[in-house]
Write a protein that holds these residues in place. Structure first.
Motif, PDB file in Angstrom:
ATOM      1  N   ALA A 113       0.823  -1.220   0.000  1.00 17.80           N
ATOM      2  CA  ALA A 113       0.000   0.000   0.000  1.00 17.80           C
ATOM      3  C   ALA A 113       0.851   1.261   0.000  1.00 17.80           C
ATOM      4  CB  ALA A 113      -0.932  -0.022   1.215  1.00 17.80           C
ATOM      5  N   GLU A 114       1.840   1.308   0.879  1.00 21.32           N
ATOM      6  CA  GLU A 114       2.702   2.493   0.957  1.00 21.32           C
ATOM      7  C   GLU A 114       3.482   2.698  -0.337  1.00 21.32           C
ATOM      8  OE1 GLU A 114       6.492   4.205   3.600  1.00 21.32           O
ATOM      9  OE2 GLU A 114       5.650   2.211   4.008  1.00 21.32           O
ATOM     10  N   THR A 115       3.986   1.597  -0.900  1.00 23.84           N
ATOM     11  CA  THR A 115       4.786   1.685  -2.118  1.00 23.84           C
ATOM     12  C   THR A 115       3.950   2.162  -3.303  1.00 23.84           C
ATOM     13  OG1 THR A 115       6.174  -0.136  -1.319  1.00 23.84           O
ATOM     14  CG2 THR A 115       6.332   0.428  -3.658  1.00 23.84           C
ATOM     15  N   GLN A 116       2.748   1.610  -3.447  1.00 21.06           N
ATOM     16  CA  GLN A 116       1.916   2.029  -4.583  1.00 21.06           C
ATOM     17  C   GLN A 116       1.470   3.483  -4.438  1.00 21.06           C
ATOM     18  OE1 GLN A 116      -1.467  -0.679  -4.743  1.00 21.06           O
ATOM     19  NE2 GLN A 116      -2.855   0.873  -3.966  1.00 21.06           N
ATOM     20  N   GLU A 117       1.271   3.935  -3.223  1.00 19.36           N
ATOM     21  CA  GLU A 117       0.885   5.335  -3.013  1.00 19.36           C
ATOM     22  C   GLU A 117       1.997   6.275  -3.476  1.00 19.36           C
ATOM     23  OE1 GLU A 117      -0.565   8.380   0.575  1.00 19.36           O
ATOM     24  OE2 GLU A 117      -0.156   6.262   1.014  1.00 19.36           O
ATOM     25  N   LYS A 118       3.234   5.949  -3.131  1.00 22.18           N
ATOM     26  CA  LYS A 118       4.363   6.787  -3.551  1.00 22.18           C
ATOM     27  C   LYS A 118       4.533   6.755  -5.072  1.00 22.18           C
ATOM     28  CE  LYS A 118       7.090   6.255   0.713  1.00 22.18           C
ATOM     29  NZ  LYS A 118       8.347   5.695   1.294  1.00 22.18           N
ATOM     30  N   ALA A 119       4.440   5.566  -5.647  1.00 18.43           N
ATOM     31  CA  ALA A 119       4.614   5.437  -7.098  1.00 18.43           C
ATOM     32  C   ALA A 119       3.498   6.154  -7.843  1.00 18.43           C
ATOM     33  CB  ALA A 119       4.659   3.961  -7.485  1.00 18.43           C
ATOM     34  N   ASN A 145       1.437  13.132 -10.961  1.00 19.71           N
ATOM     35  CA  ASN A 145       2.052  14.431 -11.248  1.00 19.71           C
ATOM     36  C   ASN A 145       2.604  14.496 -12.669  1.00 19.71           C
ATOM     37  OD1 ASN A 145       1.475  15.384  -8.661  1.00 19.71           O
ATOM     38  ND2 ASN A 145       3.440  14.690  -7.824  1.00 19.71           N
ATOM     39  N   ALA A 146       3.228  13.392 -13.099  1.00 18.51           N
ATOM     40  CA  ALA A 146       3.786  13.350 -14.452  1.00 18.51           C
ATOM     41  C   ALA A 146       2.673  13.430 -15.492  1.00 18.51           C
ATOM     42  CB  ALA A 146       4.609  12.077 -14.641  1.00 18.51           C
ATOM     43  N   TRP A 147       1.552  12.752 -15.211  1.00 16.69           N
ATOM     44  CA  TRP A 147       0.438  12.789 -16.151  1.00 16.69           C
ATOM     45  C   TRP A 147      -0.188  14.184 -16.219  1.00 16.69           C
ATOM     46  CZ3 TRP A 147      -1.261  10.512 -20.222  1.00 16.69           C
ATOM     47  CH2 TRP A 147      -2.541  10.803 -20.687  1.00 16.69           C
ATOM     48  N   ALA A 148      -0.272  14.851 -15.076  1.00 11.61           N
ATOM     49  CA  ALA A 148      -0.824  16.209 -15.062  1.00 11.61           C
ATOM     50  C   ALA A 148       0.026  17.138 -15.919  1.00 11.61           C
ATOM     51  CB  ALA A 148      -0.901  16.722 -13.623  1.00 11.61           C
ATOM     52  N   ASP A 149       1.336  17.006 -15.807  1.00  7.43           N
ATOM     53  CA  ASP A 149       2.239  17.837 -16.604  1.00  7.43           C
ATOM     54  C   ASP A 149       2.113  17.506 -18.089  1.00  7.43           C
ATOM     55  OD1 ASP A 149       4.547  19.705 -16.861  1.00  7.43           O
ATOM     56  OD2 ASP A 149       5.590  17.890 -17.508  1.00  7.43           O
ATOM     57  N   PHE A 150       2.067  16.206 -18.392  1.00  2.74           N
ATOM     58  CA  PHE A 150       1.935  15.782 -19.787  1.00  2.74           C
ATOM     59  C   PHE A 150       0.596  16.224 -20.362  1.00  2.74           C
ATOM     60  CE2 PHE A 150       0.426  12.474 -22.788  1.00  2.74           C
ATOM     61  CZ  PHE A 150       1.356  12.645 -23.790  1.00  2.74           C
TER      62      PHE A 150
END
Length: 464
Positions: free
Chosen positions: A426-432, A438-443
């Motif tokens: 859960a913690e790992t997927q949240e960070k990823a 954020n990358a998708w928002a920029d793209f």
């Protein structure tokens, strides 16, 4: 009268020149394939004599090549024929021509190209590239060793349980079941869940699902295989002992200078079809098998897709698409390309060069069946509708940062037994997913601007 004759002559001249005028397209390919694509272009021109093809090399790579052309204020090629690089970059720069106007009524595309490939290069519902060739991630099976061990030949649609049985039965004091399992779990995450792909990414939701996707089942399968002593031959290697001049368990089992897989002491190898250049040199009878599947989910063949696209600045979009189609899914073009590869010859009864098409057109399937390549690859192509693409780094903005900076280090800790996947999922997927979001928002901002500007680019190119 003379004036009328002059006008008539001019009209005839314009008509004749328009009939015989040729369009020249520039097509960029990898530098090592220039000569091959010149042959492809020559065959294309026989069908379309009014279209000439100028082949150029994209060096050192596709995205850098395009960037350097723009920086030097030089024209982009009309078609980029080969790429395995990140598509978001050229799309975000406005260099790629959306193809849907050509594809929407194309029967060869809509009927014979599977949805896993048609959906592979879409943003906001627009198709920015077409798959040019495929690679299957699969299992190389040593048929000679299988016979020696009195093992029956398994069906191509084998299950994970059957796969485990074969690897266990092949593991003895003399032999091992498989050569390595590096990246096995990340690939199997695409097989053991109907919703996720590589690294348990859910393309429908555009996020990683480590908690409920294929990640944990795949890790558990890999751990189970690795827990069986001697089953994974490369796990027996120990570079620290070798550096001290001592024999490790691999050398004790197979010999000091042994290559156990090549020497027919390992039943299977975890290798994609991209490894064919050396797989074809193996000195024993072999076949390629798909990744084993869960019968409850069904066959899901992991594929990687190299792609081709048109540039937004082409002066001849109709002609450029005609060549793009010829390269990718036009049965005439696909068979032409395969015949050129066949002409390169064979060694030890195996073709030196071949590729896996993106289409299930019956003419292509029929010709592909005649090739001197492993029968398992033919089975995989005939079941192209049961594929899942795993090369998500080609289309997902932020992919490398999310996987290599966040998920990969956690995966390494799991492989070492330091943590359990359920405890960190859960913690790992949240960070990823934060990175991906954020990358998708920029793209998306760049893409919106690109979509807005595309009509203006076309008007400038067309002189309107």
């Amino acid at each position: 009268m003379k004036k009328q004759n002059l006008v008539l002559m001019m009209l005839v001249f314009l008509l004749v020149t328009s009939i015989f005028a040729k369009v020249t397209l520039t097509v960029a390919v990898w530098n090592w394939d220039v000569e091959k694509y010149k042959k492809i272009a020559a065959e294309f021109t026989k069908l379309y004599p009014d279209i000439e093809i100028n082949i150029v090399a994209n060096e050192p790579d596709v995205n850098s090549f395009l960037t350097s052309l723009v920086a030097a204020k030089k024209p982009l090629p009309d078609v980029v024929a080969q790429s395995w690089e990140a598509l978001p970059y050229p799309v975000s720069q406005g260099w790629v021509y959306p193809l849907d106007e050509f594809l929407k009524d194309d029967a060869d595309y809509n009927k014979y190209v599977p949805s896993s490939i048609k959906e592979a290069f879409k943003y906001n519902g627009k198709t920015y590239a077409i798959g040019e060739r495929l690679h299957f991630q699969g299992i190389v099976v040593n048929l000679d060793l299988m016979k020696k061990l009195n093992l029956p030949v398994p069906p191509y649609g084998w299950s994970t349980d059957l796969f485990k049985q074969y690897l266990r039965r092949a593991t003895t004091k003399e032999y091992s079941g498989i050569n390595h399992l590096w990246d096995f779990d990340t690939v199997m995450a695409a097989v053991l869940n109907k919703n996720t792909t590589y690294w348990s990414f859910n393309p429908s939701k555009w996020e990683f699902d480590l908690v409920n996707g294929g990640w944990i089942p795949a890790i558990n399968l890999q751990k189970e295989l690795k827990s069986i002593p001697g089953l994974v031959s490369d796990d027996l290697k120990n570079e620290e002992l070798r550096n001290k001049g001592q024999l490790d368990d691999y050398q004790k089992k197979f010999g000091k200078d042994a290559d156990a897989f090549r020497e027919s002491k390992v039943l299977t190898g975890f290798h994609g079809t991209w490894d064919w250049s050396w797989v074809r040199t193996l000195p024993w009878n072999l076949d390629y098998y798909p990744m084993p599947s869960d019968p409850k989910i069904g066959v899901r063949q992991p594929i990687q897709i190299n792609y081709a696209f048109m540039t937004s600045t082409t002066k001849y979009p109709k002609e450029a698409f005609t060549f793009l189609k010829f390269l990718t899914y036009d049965p005439r073009g696909v068979i032409t390309r395969l015949k050129i590869d066949v002409a390169n010859g064979e060694e030890n009864g195996r073709l030196i060069d071949w590729f896996i098409p993106v289409t299930k057109h019956p003419d292509v399937i029929k010709y592909f069946e005649s090739l001197k390549i492993p029968n398992g690859v033919k089975w995989m192509l005939s079941n192209l509708d049961k594929t899942v693409r795993v090369d998500m780094w080609k289309v997902v903005p932020g992919w490398d940062q999310a996987t290599w900076d966040v998920i990969f280090p956690v995966n390494e800790r799991i492989r070492k037994g330091e943590v359990q996947p359920q405890a960190v999922a859960a913690e790992t997927q949240e960070k990823a997913n934060s990175i991906i979001k954020n990358a998708w928002a920029d793209f998306s901002k760049k893409l919106a601007e690109v979509e807005k500007n595309f009509p203006n680019i076309r008007k400038q190119v067309e002189g309107k």
